[in-house]
Scaffold this motif. Structure first.
Motif, mmCIF file in Angstrom:
data_model
loop_
_atom_site.group_PDB
_atom_site.id
_atom_site.type_symbol
_atom_site.label_atom_id
_atom_site.label_comp_id
_atom_site.label_asym_id
_atom_site.label_seq_id
_atom_site.Cartn_x
_atom_site.Cartn_y
_atom_site.Cartn_z
ATOM 1 N N SER A 1 -7.969 7.025 9.535
ATOM 2 C CA SER A 1 -9.345 6.917 9.043
ATOM 3 C C SER A 1 -10.137 8.202 9.260
ATOM 4 N N HIS A 2 -9.589 9.139 10.049
ATOM 5 C CA HIS A 2 -10.262 10.417 10.287
ATOM 6 C C HIS A 2 -9.626 11.548 9.491
ATOM 7 N N LEU A 3 -8.765 11.203 8.545
ATOM 8 C CA LEU A 3 -8.112 12.193 7.697
ATOM 9 C C LEU A 3 -8.460 11.947 6.238
ATOM 10 N N PHE A 4 -8.541 13.027 5.480
ATOM 11 C CA PHE A 4 -8.807 12.963 4.047
ATOM 12 C C PHE A 4 -7.651 13.670 3.339
ATOM 13 N N PRO A 5 -6.822 12.950 2.585
ATOM 14 C CA PRO A 5 -5.661 13.581 1.954
ATOM 15 C C PRO A 5 -6.061 14.509 0.805
ATOM 16 N N THR A 6 -5.279 15.547 0.585
ATOM 17 C CA THR A 6 -5.481 16.445 -0.548
ATOM 18 C C THR A 6 -4.270 16.347 -1.465
ATOM 19 N N ARG A 7 -4.325 17.026 -2.570
ATOM 20 C CA ARG A 7 -3.191 16.999 -3.497
ATOM 21 C C ARG A 7 -2.110 17.988 -3.095
ATOM 22 N N TYR A 8 -2.371 18.829 -2.115
ATOM 23 C CA TYR A 8 -1.447 19.886 -1.718
ATOM 24 C C TYR A 8 -0.412 19.411 -0.707
ATOM 25 N N ALA A 9 0.694 20.137 -0.664
ATOM 26 C CA ALA A 9 1.747 19.866 0.312
ATOM 27 C C ALA A 9 2.362 21.190 0.747
ATOM 28 N N LEU A 10 2.817 21.235 1.986
ATOM 29 C CA LEU A 10 3.513 22.402 2.534
ATOM 30 C C LEU A 10 4.952 22.008 2.783
ATOM 31 N N GLU A 11 5.891 22.810 2.325
ATOM 32 C CA GLU A 11 7.290 22.476 2.530
ATOM 33 C C GLU A 11 7.838 23.277 3.708
ATOM 34 N N LEU A 12 7.536 22.788 4.907
ATOM 35 C CA LEU A 12 8.010 23.439 6.126
ATOM 36 C C LEU A 12 9.030 22.537 6.814
ATOM 37 N N MET B 1 0.841 -1.181 0.000
ATOM 38 C CA MET B 1 0.000 0.000 0.000
ATOM 39 C C MET B 1 0.892 1.252 0.000
ATOM 40 N N PRO B 2 0.621 2.207 -0.904
ATOM 41 C CA PRO B 2 1.470 3.397 -0.953
ATOM 42 C C PRO B 2 1.266 4.295 0.261
ATOM 43 N N LYS B 3 2.340 4.995 0.616
ATOM 44 C CA LYS B 3 2.264 5.919 1.749
ATOM 45 C C LYS B 3 1.633 7.220 1.273
ATOM 46 N N VAL B 4 0.462 7.516 1.789
ATOM 47 C CA VAL B 4 -0.270 8.706 1.385
ATOM 48 C C VAL B 4 0.105 9.884 2.264
ATOM 49 N N TYR B 5 0.246 9.651 3.560
ATOM 50 C CA TYR B 5 0.460 10.726 4.515
ATOM 51 C C TYR B 5 1.945 10.919 4.815
ATOM 52 N N LYS B 6 2.645 11.560 3.898
ATOM 53 C CA LYS B 6 4.055 11.875 4.110
ATOM 54 C C LYS B 6 4.150 13.225 4.813
ATOM 55 N N PRO B 7 5.251 13.483 5.527
ATOM 56 C CA PRO B 7 5.405 14.793 6.178
ATOM 57 C C PRO B 7 5.301 15.938 5.171
ATOM 58 N N GLY B 8 4.498 16.928 5.522
ATOM 59 C CA GLY B 8 4.268 18.065 4.639
ATOM 60 C C GLY B 8 2.966 17.972 3.865
ATOM 61 N N LYS B 9 2.335 16.808 3.860
ATOM 62 C CA LYS B 9 1.085 16.609 3.120
ATOM 63 C C LYS B 9 -0.072 17.317 3.828
ATOM 64 N N VAL B 10 -0.900 18.007 3.069
ATOM 65 C CA VAL B 10 -2.073 18.684 3.627
ATOM 66 C C VAL B 10 -3.250 17.723 3.569
ATOM 67 N N ALA B 11 -3.993 17.645 4.680
ATOM 68 C CA ALA B 11 -5.165 16.774 4.771
ATOM 69 C C ALA B 11 -6.300 17.553 5.430
ATOM 70 N N ILE B 12 -7.489 16.974 5.384
ATOM 71 C CA ILE B 12 -8.667 17.567 6.020
ATOM 72 C C ILE B 12 -9.146 16.604 7.093
ATOM 73 N N VAL B 13 -9.444 17.138 8.277
ATOM 74 C CA VAL B 13 -9.933 16.323 9.389
ATOM 75 C C VAL B 13 -11.416 16.049 9.168
ATOM 76 N N LEU B 14 -11.814 14.786 9.324
ATOM 77 C CA LEU B 14 -13.201 14.393 9.071
ATOM 78 C C LEU B 14 -14.026 14.220 10.339
ATOM 79 N N GLN B 15 -13.394 13.905 11.463
ATOM 80 C CA GLN B 15 -14.115 13.617 12.705
ATOM 81 C C GLN B 15 -13.582 14.465 13.839
#
Length: 136
Positions: free
Chosen positions: A78-89, A1-15
């Protein structure tokens, strides 16, 4: 399974309390830990977004409206929704760790550090999408 949540990835909280808020992943733990035996991520997000500013506003009002209220949290994948955006901090990655959640004073210091980093990023005008509330 590919790693979706890498450091810097922007996500939306669902719960939870911050549902609908944008977060940036600081550290991902795919296998979980002894205390939390499920895949989760340490995230930093914006609890209160900056308000709209116009040219006619004074410097003091502009400064007050440009404030950001951040939060740091450990959230299940399971409470996160990944987006296509990333922040380079780069400075954000080492500002928060798993040890910051044990002591409240360390958590406060980490939150103040993140607040400073987010406000600097907002003032420079980079990643505008991250600093706007979701419309739904």
């Amino acid at each position: 399974m590919p790693k979706v949540y890498k450091p810097g990835k922007v996500a939306i909280v669902l719960q939870g309390r911050q549902a609908g808020k944008k977060v940036v992943v600081i550290k991902q733990l795919d296998e979980g830990t002894k205390e939390r035996p499920y895949p989760h991520a340490i995230v930093a997000g914006i609890e209160r977004y900056p308000r709209k500013v116009t040219r006619t506003m004074g410097a003091k009002k502009l400064q007050r409206r440009s404030r950001v209220k951040p939060f740091i949290k450990v959230i299940n994948y399971s409470h996160l929704f990944p987006t296509r955006y990333a922040l380079e901090l780069e400075s954000l990655k080492n500002s928060v760790g798993a040890d910051h959640f044990k002591e409240p004073s360390q958590r406060e210091d980490a939150r103040k550090n993140i607040k400073k980093l987010f406000e600097e990023r907002y003032q420079t005008g980079k990643n505008k999408w991250f600093f706007q509330a979701l419309r739904f």
